[in-house]
Motif scaffolding. Structure first.
Motif, PDB file in Angstrom:
ATOM      1  N   ALA A 145     -36.758  15.193   2.918  1.00  0.00           N
ATOM      2  CA  ALA A 145     -37.648  15.965   3.927  1.00  0.00           C
ATOM      3  C   ALA A 145     -37.106  17.446   3.817  1.00  0.00           C
ATOM      4  O   ALA A 145     -38.002  18.420   3.913  1.00  0.00           O
ATOM      5  N   PHE A 146     -35.734  17.735   4.001  1.00  0.00           N
ATOM      6  CA  PHE A 146     -35.089  18.918   4.139  1.00  0.00           C
ATOM      7  C   PHE A 146     -33.827  18.904   3.820  1.00  0.00           C
ATOM      8  O   PHE A 146     -33.147  17.648   3.960  1.00  0.00           O
ATOM      9  N   GLU A 147     -32.948  19.943   3.952  1.00  0.00           N
ATOM     10  CA  GLU A 147     -31.622  20.148   3.334  1.00  0.00           C
ATOM     11  C   GLU A 147     -31.007  19.370   4.717  1.00  0.00           C
ATOM     12  O   GLU A 147     -30.976  19.567   5.782  1.00  0.00           O
ATOM     13  N   GLY A 148     -29.960  18.327   4.371  1.00  0.00           N
ATOM     14  CA  GLY A 148     -29.459  17.484   5.505  1.00  0.00           C
ATOM     15  C   GLY A 148     -30.125  16.554   5.988  1.00  0.00           C
ATOM     16  O   GLY A 148     -29.266  15.843   6.998  1.00  0.00           O
ATOM     17  N   ALA A 149     -31.234  16.235   5.626  1.00  0.00           N
ATOM     18  CA  ALA A 149     -32.186  15.167   6.317  1.00  0.00           C
ATOM     19  C   ALA A 149     -31.308  13.851   5.919  1.00  0.00           C
ATOM     20  O   ALA A 149     -30.701  13.678   5.117  1.00  0.00           O
ATOM     21  N   SER A 150     -31.585  13.066   7.125  1.00  0.00           N
ATOM     22  CA  SER A 150     -31.228  11.507   6.989  1.00  0.00           C
ATOM     23  C   SER A 150     -31.751  10.875   5.915  1.00  0.00           C
ATOM     24  O   SER A 150     -32.787  11.125   5.570  1.00  0.00           O
ATOM     25  N   GLU A 151     -30.863   9.958   5.316  1.00  0.00           N
ATOM     26  CA  GLU A 151     -31.444   8.932   4.350  1.00  0.00           C
ATOM     27  C   GLU A 151     -32.697   8.283   4.775  1.00  0.00           C
ATOM     28  O   GLU A 151     -33.431   7.911   3.824  1.00  0.00           O
ATOM     29  N   GLU A 152     -32.844   8.143   5.998  1.00  0.00           N
ATOM     30  CA  GLU A 152     -34.107   7.214   6.490  1.00  0.00           C
ATOM     31  C   GLU A 152     -35.348   8.063   6.247  1.00  0.00           C
ATOM     32  O   GLU A 152     -36.556   7.501   6.083  1.00  0.00           O
ATOM     33  N   LEU A 153     -35.274   9.128   5.919  1.00  0.00           N
ATOM     34  CA  LEU A 153     -36.521  10.087   5.409  1.00  0.00           C
ATOM     35  C   LEU A 153     -36.595  10.182   4.122  1.00  0.00           C
ATOM     36  O   LEU A 153     -37.684  10.868   3.531  1.00  0.00           O
ATOM     37  N   ASP A 154     -35.621   9.610   3.281  1.00  0.00           N
ATOM     38  CA  ASP A 154     -35.839   9.738   1.871  1.00  0.00           C
ATOM     39  C   ASP A 154     -37.065   9.275   1.221  1.00  0.00           C
ATOM     40  O   ASP A 154     -37.703   8.266   1.618  1.00  0.00           O
ATOM     41  N   VAL A 155     -37.464   9.954   0.191  1.00  0.00           N
ATOM     42  CA  VAL A 155     -38.713   9.223  -0.713  1.00  0.00           C
ATOM     43  C   VAL A 155     -38.141   9.108  -2.020  1.00  0.00           C
ATOM     44  O   VAL A 155     -37.562  10.093  -2.755  1.00  0.00           O
ATOM     45  N   THR A 156     -38.287   8.051  -2.696  1.00  0.00           N
ATOM     46  CA  THR A 156     -37.546   7.476  -3.838  1.00  0.00           C
ATOM     47  C   THR A 156     -38.390   7.507  -5.095  1.00  0.00           C
ATOM     48  O   THR A 156     -38.359   6.985  -6.027  1.00  0.00           O
ATOM     49  N   MET A 157     -39.858   7.399  -4.736  1.00  0.00           N
ATOM     50  CA  MET A 157     -41.059   7.153  -5.788  1.00  0.00           C
ATOM     51  C   MET A 157     -41.765   8.296  -5.599  1.00  0.00           C
ATOM     52  O   MET A 157     -42.164   8.791  -4.555  1.00  0.00           O
ATOM     53  N   PHE A 158     -42.289   8.986  -6.898  1.00  0.00           N
ATOM     54  CA  PHE A 158     -43.303   9.729  -6.912  1.00  0.00           C
ATOM     55  C   PHE A 158     -44.050   9.451  -8.202  1.00  0.00           C
ATOM     56  O   PHE A 158     -43.511   8.761  -9.357  1.00  0.00           O
ATOM     57  N   CYS A 159     -45.118  10.233  -8.123  1.00  0.00           N
ATOM     58  CA  CYS A 159     -46.138  10.310  -9.386  1.00  0.00           C
ATOM     59  C   CYS A 159     -45.608  11.478 -10.195  1.00  0.00           C
ATOM     60  O   CYS A 159     -45.628  12.717  -9.834  1.00  0.00           O
ATOM     61  N   PRO A 160     -44.987  11.116 -11.428  1.00  0.00           N
ATOM     62  CA  PRO A 160     -44.369  12.151 -12.426  1.00  0.00           C
ATOM     63  C   PRO A 160     -45.452  13.140 -13.054  1.00  0.00           C
ATOM     64  O   PRO A 160     -45.079  14.175 -13.559  1.00  0.00           O
ATOM     65  N   ARG A 161     -46.574  12.691 -13.168  1.00  0.00           N
ATOM     66  CA  ARG A 161     -47.577  13.360 -13.955  1.00  0.00           C
ATOM     67  C   ARG A 161     -48.682  14.274 -13.059  1.00  0.00           C
ATOM     68  O   ARG A 161     -49.661  14.754 -13.699  1.00  0.00           O
ATOM     69  N   CYS A 162     -48.445  14.260 -11.849  1.00  0.00           N
ATOM     70  CA  CYS A 162     -49.057  15.240 -10.699  1.00  0.00           C
ATOM     71  C   CYS A 162     -48.235  16.603 -10.670  1.00  0.00           C
ATOM     72  O   CYS A 162     -47.017  16.510 -10.980  1.00  0.00           O
ATOM     73  N   ARG A 163     -48.842  17.417 -10.074  1.00  0.00           N
ATOM     74  CA  ARG A 163     -48.112  18.774  -9.850  1.00  0.00           C
ATOM     75  C   ARG A 163     -47.030  18.554  -8.928  1.00  0.00           C
ATOM     76  O   ARG A 163     -45.623  19.048  -9.339  1.00  0.00           O
ATOM     77  N   ASP A 164     -46.989  17.956  -8.047  1.00  0.00           N
ATOM     78  CA  ASP A 164     -45.833  17.561  -7.048  1.00  0.00           C
ATOM     79  C   ASP A 164     -44.705  16.968  -7.789  1.00  0.00           C
ATOM     80  O   ASP A 164     -43.361  17.142  -7.608  1.00  0.00           O
ATOM     81  N   GLY A 165     -45.161  16.024  -8.498  1.00  0.00           N
ATOM     82  CA  GLY A 165     -44.135  15.238  -9.207  1.00  0.00           C
ATOM     83  C   GLY A 165     -43.420  15.998 -10.553  1.00  0.00           C
ATOM     84  O   GLY A 165     -42.142  15.812 -10.545  1.00  0.00           O
ATOM     85  N   GLU A 166     -44.109  16.860 -11.034  1.00  0.00           N
ATOM     86  CA  GLU A 166     -43.576  17.993 -12.116  1.00  0.00           C
ATOM     87  C   GLU A 166     -42.543  18.798 -11.361  1.00  0.00           C
ATOM     88  O   GLU A 166     -41.418  19.055 -11.797  1.00  0.00           O
ATOM     89  N   ALA A 167     -42.813  19.180 -10.074  1.00  0.00           N
ATOM     90  CA  ALA A 167     -41.904  20.060  -9.429  1.00  0.00           C
ATOM     91  C   ALA A 167     -40.566  19.388  -8.955  1.00  0.00           C
ATOM     92  O   ALA A 167     -39.405  19.779  -9.198  1.00  0.00           O
ATOM     93  N   ILE A 168     -40.703  17.862  -8.926  1.00  0.00           N
ATOM     94  CA  ILE A 168     -39.725  17.128  -8.247  1.00  0.00           C
ATOM     95  C   ILE A 168     -38.694  16.990  -9.578  1.00  0.00           C
ATOM     96  O   ILE A 168     -37.558  17.045  -9.545  1.00  0.00           O
TER      97      ILE A 168
END
Length: 409
Positions: free
Chosen positions: A331-354
């Motif tokens: 979620a932000f630099e140094g954020a706890s692993e509890e806030l991790d997102v490990t799945m995303f849509c690779p073919r949308c704009r956010d996914g391309e940025a990731i």
């Protein structure tokens, strides 16, 4: 530009270094012929996973083959040449004729071929992690450099215990709760560590971060467990999943494909000391119904497993030549692993940025040489103290002498 390529053929495996992309096709074919024993006039070249034949024009340069640094080539005599050899001498393919196709993308789709067991075995021979004694010895040597119990390697197996490298605390695993970077011995002196996170463009402070997985010979499975289920202790369960899938489909996963008898493989993969690779990532992508993108730090290449299956989500792994870690969106630099997102849509704009942030993170790790160059690292035999370069020389030395204790220096 020069390439380093791994090559497998009838004479075994080798590394081709300094392959100039401006080299003529004919000179390249002659080089392959010398290394593999296949006549240059009837060579067929396959690459990728599964290996697919690439177009080899009569004229032009290596650049036209669209090969990437670090690619593995499988070289064999073309099937067309086999059927005509008894009647005529081998002829080079006419200009512009194709014996297959090659992707020019830096991101490679990973899939298992459809068709008969015989065709699967022929297509995949020599490009899988469990094929021959040399490959198993190489993995055993690599495991010894991790300071862990080595996987079985035919008549030679490296013992468990602390290597000289581990005693120097190089390339050690993380302590309990530690999430800092793994130290690698070939990082340049004074170069400083690579960043462990990179901001996602337009992500309002979110970043792609590398999450450390223990170096315990099950890193691939536990890295997949983290990105899929947020657990670092899924290795045993996922090894069983792989074994069950293989046992249920002995046509696709036949003995030639696996490099060993199906029942033997199913037992072998469930042993904690044995490593996973492309086969296991392919199976686990299908098991979870999600793409797995695995980045290689040394080549900066990204292989995507399950890309052609229509899966909506993608997860990220990073590989340093010996070890897999997970990647996540924090979620932000140094954020706890509890806030991790490990799945995303690779073919949308956010996914391309990731994906762009992940590529930047891998590029930074590459620039800091946070990878193990198994073709060129320097090793010393712990028995006779002879110096060796790369896993190839170490494998040859181990087979010739029976010595099986190596340390990097």
């Amino acid at each position: 530009m020069s390439l380093t390529l791994r090559c497998r053929g009838p004479n075994g495996q080798c590394t081709l270094s300094g392959v100039d992309t401006g080299m003529s096709i004919q000179a390249f074919l002659e080089m392959l012929s010398e290394k593999t024993g296949v006549s240059s006039g009837v060579i067929e070249i396959l690459t990728g996973f599964p290996p697919k034949a690439i177009q080899v024009p009569q004229d032009g340069t290596v650049f036209s083959l669209a090969l990437a640094n670090g690619d593995t080539l499988t070289v064999r005599q073309s099937s067309t040449a086999t059927t005509t050899a008894t009647a005529t001498a081998p002829q080079a393919a006419p200009s512009g004729s194709a014996v297959g196709a090659v992707s020019t993308s830096g991101t490679h789709t990973q899939d298992v071929p459809q068709g008969s067991a015989d065709s699967t075995a022929a297509t995949l021979y020599g490009d899988l992690p469990y094929v021959d004694e040399d490959e198993m010895l190489a993995r055993a040597i690599a495991a010894s450099l991790e300071g862990a119990a080595a996987p079985a390697a035919g008549p030679i197996a490296l013992p468990a215990g602390r290597s000289s490298q581990q005693q120097l605390q190089q390339r050690r695993g993380p302590e309990e709760g530690e999430v800092s970077a793994r130290t690698v011995s070939n990082a340049p002196a004074g170069g400083g560590p690579a960043p462990q996170s990179v901001l996602v463009p337009g992500g309002d402070g979110s970043c792609v971060v590398r999450r450390v997985i223990d170096s315990d010979n099950s890193c691939l499975f536990n890295a997949v467990g983290y990105v899929m289920e947020r657990s670092r202790t899924k290795a045993d369960d996922l090894r069983k999943v792989v074994a069950q899938v293989v046992a249920s489909d002995p046509v696709t996963f036949n003995d030639s494909f696996l490099g060993k008898e199906v029942n033997e493989y199913c037992s072998w993969i469930q042993q904690k000391n044995n490593w996973g690779g492309a086969i296991e990532l392919f199976i686990l992508a299908q098991h979870y119904g999600r793409e797995i993108a695995a980045f290689d730090i040394q080549t900066k290449r990204c292989d995507v497993y399950g890309q052609d299956k229509g899966y909506e989500d993608r997860a990220l792994l990073i590989y340093d030549g010996l070890h897999y870690d997970a990647m996540a969106v924090a979620a932000f630099e140094g954020a706890s692993e509890e806030l991790d997102v490990t799945m995303f849509c690779p073919r949308c704009r956010d996914g391309e940025a990731i994906m762009a942030a992940a590529e930047e993170l891998v590029a930074a790790a590459h620039a800091a040489r946070q990878f193990s160059d198994t073709a060129n690292f320097r090793l010393r035999c712990g028995v006779c103290q002879i110096g060796l370069k790369g896993e190839k020389e170490a494998v040859e030395h181990a087979k010739a002498t029976g010595h099986s204790n190596f340390a990097e220096f």
